[in-house]
Design an enzyme around this catalytic site. Structure first.
Site, PDB file in Angstrom:
ATOM      1  N   GLU A  14       0.752  -1.264   0.136  1.00  0.00           N
ATOM      2  CA  GLU A  14       0.128  -0.056   0.000  1.00  0.00           C
ATOM      3  C   GLU A  14       0.685   1.413  -0.293  1.00  0.00           C
ATOM      4  O   GLU A  14       0.766   2.071   0.709  1.00  0.00           O
ATOM      5  CB  GLU A  14      -0.868  -0.122   1.188  1.00  0.00           C
ATOM      6  N   GLU A  45      -5.374  -8.454  -0.258  1.00  0.00           N
ATOM      7  CA  GLU A  45      -5.827  -8.219   0.896  1.00  0.00           C
ATOM      8  C   GLU A  45      -7.303  -8.100   0.495  1.00  0.00           C
ATOM      9  O   GLU A  45      -7.594  -7.621  -0.547  1.00  0.00           O
ATOM     10  CB  GLU A  45      -5.492  -7.166   1.747  1.00  0.00           C
TER      11      GLU A  45
END
Ligand code: BG6
Length: 469
Positions: A165, A368
């Site tokens: 991220e 995720e």
């Protein structure tokens, strides 16, 4: 398109789940591990410290055995930089090297492919003190760390992820505890210079991986979710394009094509935030050649046009934000929300997969996706998390449709394999298939329990996604 006949998922589809070192391991300042930014930050009020987490450091054998029982084909975990290099550079902590050797071997014992994230929100504190990613030196520091990983684990690890991220580090780093903007005059200048260094470090590491481990596969792992316009007003569509570029495409355009997204470039010019780019940087970016795209997906975002008068603001990873004159956060009335306020959007997941594939034409793995909730352990040792099963079922359905539509999906790793500490809402926001018997501050016995979703996911994996009931 309404699909009547779904294709089957590929036979070698990588079913698994994810964790990250600082959220699951514990033993954060022992066994030779140095502090990271996570260990020196002030934890959000009412949440636990990171010294125990799920105690994976001591219980990895039991945990991996449970993952094997579910039938995992892969396990995504991250390596804590400061467990390997306590100061971020210099001396190696052999105990740290051994720990991940053991984790990798334990996975392989059960035929589980390790999917290793090199950086998950945990910059070594010693490097951070000097300026962390804002210094040009951070590029070589990360490359050096990656080289140690490839040397030690490259004989057994075939799948690698670079930076988790990176887009959230840039957009909401303060909340995740990875950056401090106090006293910073031009936050854009600082954040996008750091971002440039991370992009460069990532490109170098991808190239190095291909050179050092023939046959290994490596990719980025941003958080990608499609941004919708609040309406069909052309201005709202422009706002959605702006946020899509800033939130999503900047990161993948660079990882895959080695070029700055033009809308983001303009945004940076407007904010006097063009990063310093040295001769040769863009050539390096072009040589990255990722083998796949890893991406985290929780929900979509929706924005509307902003005339420049709104007040800037950002939520957390998934709550969107407002950038005056660029886009304005809009609450999508069509979506339900989790207990923690995150929208639920399985169809948006499919739209996101389609969009990524259309732009980049690379195979993808979901690194995720999942539902954070207040799970309850019943007196007879059960956790009835039907809400999580429902969430996951509806998302897996969309993967199957996307695959039928021709999108190449390699695997699915929801968040998280086991309960762990959330980024800012503590232990009580649980995501795992495996329940860890502890509360925020009461460690209880840390025993592991199989949630209802554990048995359900086992069946899903056994049938390669055919039985989602
Ligand atoms: C992702 C992160 O943003 O979302 C994870 O990569 C994180 O580290 C996950 O835990 C869920 O978010 P949260 O805030 O509920 O922990």
């Amino acid at each position: 398109m309404i699909i009547k006949k779904n294709k089957q998922l590929p036979k070698d589809f990588l079913w698994g789940a994810s964790t990250s070192a600082y959220q699951v391991e514990g033993a954060n300042l022992t066994h030779g591990k140095g502090p990271s930014t996570q260990d020196v930050k002030t934890v959000p009020e009412g949440t636990s410290e990171l010294d125990v987490c799920a105690d994976f450091y001591h219980r990895y054998k039991e945990d991996i055995a449970l993952m094997a029982e579910m039938g995992f084909k892969t396990f995504r975990f991250s390596v804590a930089w400061t467990r390997i290099l306590p100061e971020g550079a210099g001396e190696i902590n052999q105990e740290g090297i051994d720990f991940y050797n053991n984790v990798i071997d334990e996975c392989l014992k059960y035929g589980i492919e390790p999917l290793v994230t090199m950086f998950h929100f945990d910059m070594p504190a010693a490097l951070d003190k000097k300026g962390g990613w804002s210094r040009r030196e951070s590029v070589e520091e990360f490359v050096n760390f990656a080289k140690i990983l490839f040397e030690n684990y490259g004989d057994r690890v075939k799948y690698w992820l670079t930076i988790n991220e990176q887009n959230m580090l840039t957009l909401v780093g303060e909340l995740i505890g990875t950056c401090d903007l106090t006293g910073v005059e031009n936050k854009y200048k600082k954040l996008y210079q750091e971002n440039h260094h991370m992009l460069l470090a990532q490109a170098k590491v991808m190239k190095l991986c291909h050179e050092m481990i023939p046959g290994a596969k490596i990719g980025p792992a941003p958080n990608i979710s499609l941004v919708y316009p609040a309406s069909c007003k052309p201005e709202d569509v422009l706002a959605a394009q702006n946020f899509n570029a800033i939130r999503n495409w900047l990161y993948l355009d660079m990882a895959v094509y080695g070029r700055y997204n033009n809308l983001v470039w303009k945004f940076l010019e407007e904010h006097d935030a063009i990063p310093e780019i040295q001769d040769g940087d863009m050539d390096i970016m072009k040589q990255a050649n990722p083998d796949f795209i890893g991406f985290n997906y929780y929900n979509t975002s929706t924005v509307e046009w902003d005339d420049g008068t709104s007040i800037a603001g950002s939520g957390d990873q998934q709550s969107g934000g407002t950038e005056p004159g660029v886009y304005k956060c809009y609450v999508n009335p069509n979506l339900l929300r989790t207990e923690f306020g995150w929208e639920i959007d399985p169809a948006g997941f499919r739209a996101t997969m389609r969009e990524i594939y259309e732009r980049y034409h690379l195979p993808m793995i979901v690194t995720e996706n999942g539902l954070g909730a207040y799970d309850k352990l019943t007196e007879d040792g059960k956790i009835h998390d039907d809400y999580r099963i429902e969430y996951l079922r509806r998302h897996i359905e969309q993967i199957k449709i996307a695959v039928s539509e021709g999108v190449e999906m390699m695997g699915y790793c929801p968040w998280s394999a086991i309960d762990l500490v959330s980024t800012h809402e503590g232990v009580v926001k649980r995501y795992g298939f495996i329940y860890v018997n502890r509360d925020e501050f009461d460690l209880k016995d840390m025993a592991r329990y199989r949630k209802d979703s554990f048995y359900w996911y086992k069946k899903v994996i056994e049938t390669n996604g055919e039985d989602l009931s």
